[in-house]
Design a protein around this motif. Structure first.
Motif, PDB file in Angstrom:
ATOM      1  N   SER A   7      -1.091   0.848  -7.905  1.00 20.87           N
ATOM      2  CA  SER A   7      -0.124   0.481  -6.875  1.00 20.87           C
ATOM      3  C   SER A   7      -0.904   0.226  -5.584  1.00 20.87           C
ATOM      4  N   ASN A   8      -1.150  -1.038  -5.302  1.00 22.31           N
ATOM      5  CA  ASN A   8      -2.024  -1.391  -4.192  1.00 22.31           C
ATOM      6  C   ASN A   8      -1.382  -2.451  -3.306  1.00 22.31           C
ATOM      7  N   HIS A  27       0.842  -1.193   0.000  1.00 25.79           N
ATOM      8  CA  HIS A  27       0.000   0.000   0.000  1.00 25.79           C
ATOM      9  C   HIS A  27       0.877   1.243   0.000  1.00 25.79           C
ATOM     10  N   ASN A  83       2.959   4.291  -2.961  1.00 29.60           N
ATOM     11  CA  ASN A  83       3.460   4.555  -4.304  1.00 29.60           C
ATOM     12  C   ASN A  83       4.960   4.734  -4.258  1.00 29.60           C
ATOM     13  N   CYS A 132      -2.360  -4.493 -11.581  1.00 35.02           N
ATOM     14  CA  CYS A 132      -2.156  -4.076 -10.193  1.00 35.02           C
ATOM     15  C   CYS A 132      -0.832  -4.648  -9.691  1.00 35.02           C
ATOM     16  N   HIS A 163      -4.466   4.567  -5.252  1.00 34.58           N
ATOM     17  CA  HIS A 163      -4.407   3.099  -5.252  1.00 34.58           C
ATOM     18  C   HIS A 163      -5.698   2.468  -5.779  1.00 34.58           C
TER      19      HIS A 163
END
Length: 325
Positions: free
Chosen positions: A228-229, A11, A13, A254, A199
């Motif tokens: 970006s998760n 979680h 970036n 993802c 995200h």
């Protein structure tokens, strides 16, 4: 050599931009992925570090970079946040004060559309949002076009490109108020690849979500979207965001496997770069490397094929495709 690394950091970036002459880092959460990737690249000096906004999942890794004993930083770019009272923000300010004692380090406390374009060798990083008017209204203030600013509203949105309008747009945590300002100020967001904001989560009120996604995609018009998760944090990307992305005709990937997609099963398809989800098999696309060409931001075709085969054969309910292969 790849130009852009979109790191799997869970979680948060984190992006590394590199040319033969220079290296830049944009955002980073807690964890070792950034420093591990810089070590893998043999980097001992980062010319430019950029913090899009003051949330911990964007600054904690930059704090680690500033205090690293093996990597130096040239210039740090960020916007002040007078209302930020978190411990990590205070630690960042302290780290900047310590780093400022060393020759060669400087801080630029302004990151708006008026900021001069940053050069990473032959690669250009352009801050397209927020507008100066929006930045001056500050977090907690009234946005010029209506609405109340949050830290996300003022998130810097950055275009990374060798060739105009076919690079990567890093949207940070841009929200609906910030997007309205981008439209009003006629910011040019066009790019071939988009790292979707927040995200793939909510940009504000839930009722705004689908409209926000549609408007953003119309302004950027990307052919591919990355999220970006983190698998273990929140439930991103949101289904309404995924729907908007697929409706626009974009390829979607993802960094980590969303819980809605099924259980993790493999990491054999990943690129060799450090990825926070690798060991627990939480990575989906994982860390993605892109080459900036005249026709767009391009991933190596072999790794792209491995990733799509993984999604098509080993992911039970992939959100990124409407039908199973």
């Amino acid at each position: 050599m790849s130009d852009v690394l979109l790191l799997d950091v869970g979680h948060g970036n984190c992006t590394i931009v590199r040319d033969e002459q220079a290296v830049a880092v944009i955002d980073a959460p807690a964890g070792s992925a950034l420093l591990d990737a810089l070590d893998a690249l043999g980097v001992t000096h980062v010319d430019q570090a950029v913090i899009s906004h003051a949330d911990a999942d964007h600054i904690q890794g930059i704090l680690a970079l500033l205090t690293s004993d093996r990597i130096s930083v040239g210039t740090l770019y960020l916007n002040p946040d007078r209302d930020r009272t978190t411990a990590v923000w205070r630690e960042l300010i302290q780290a900047i004060s310590v780093a400022a004692r060393h020759s060669g380090f400087k801080t630029c406390p302004s990151l708006t559309a008026a900021t001069q374009a940053l050069q990473v060798g032959a690669i250009t990083m352009t801050v397209v949002c927020p507008s100066v008017a929006l930045a001056l209204s500050a977090a907690g203030g009234a946005a010029p076009g209506g609405g109340v600013n949050s830290a996300n509203t003022l998130s810097a949105v950055i275009k990374v490109e060798r060739f105009a309008d076919v690079g990567v747009l890093l949207a940070g945590d841009l929200d609906a108020v910030g997007l309205r300002d981008a439209s009003t100020s006629q910011a040019r967001l066009v790019a071939s690849a988009l790292v979707f904001p927040h995200h793939g989560g909510l940009p504000g009120a839930a009722a705004q979500s689908k409209t926000f996604g549609v408007q953003l995609l119309q302004m950027v018009n990307p052919s591919q979207v990355f999220v970006s998760n983190g698998r273990s944090k929140h439930s991103n990307p949101r289904p309404e965001m995924v729907e908007a992305i697929l409706d626009h005709g974009c390829a979607l990937a993802c960094t980590q496997l969303a819980k809605a997609c099924g259980e993790p099963s493999s990491h054999d398809h990943l690129e060799a770069w450090p990825a926070a989800g690798r060991n627990e098999r939480h990575s989906c696309a994982g860390t993605v490397s892109l080459k900036l060409t005249e026709t767009g931001a391009v991933r190596d075709s072999g790794f792209e094929a491995l990733f799509r085969a993984y999604v098509g054969s080993q992911v039970a309910s992939p959100m990124c495709i409407r039908t199973k292969h």
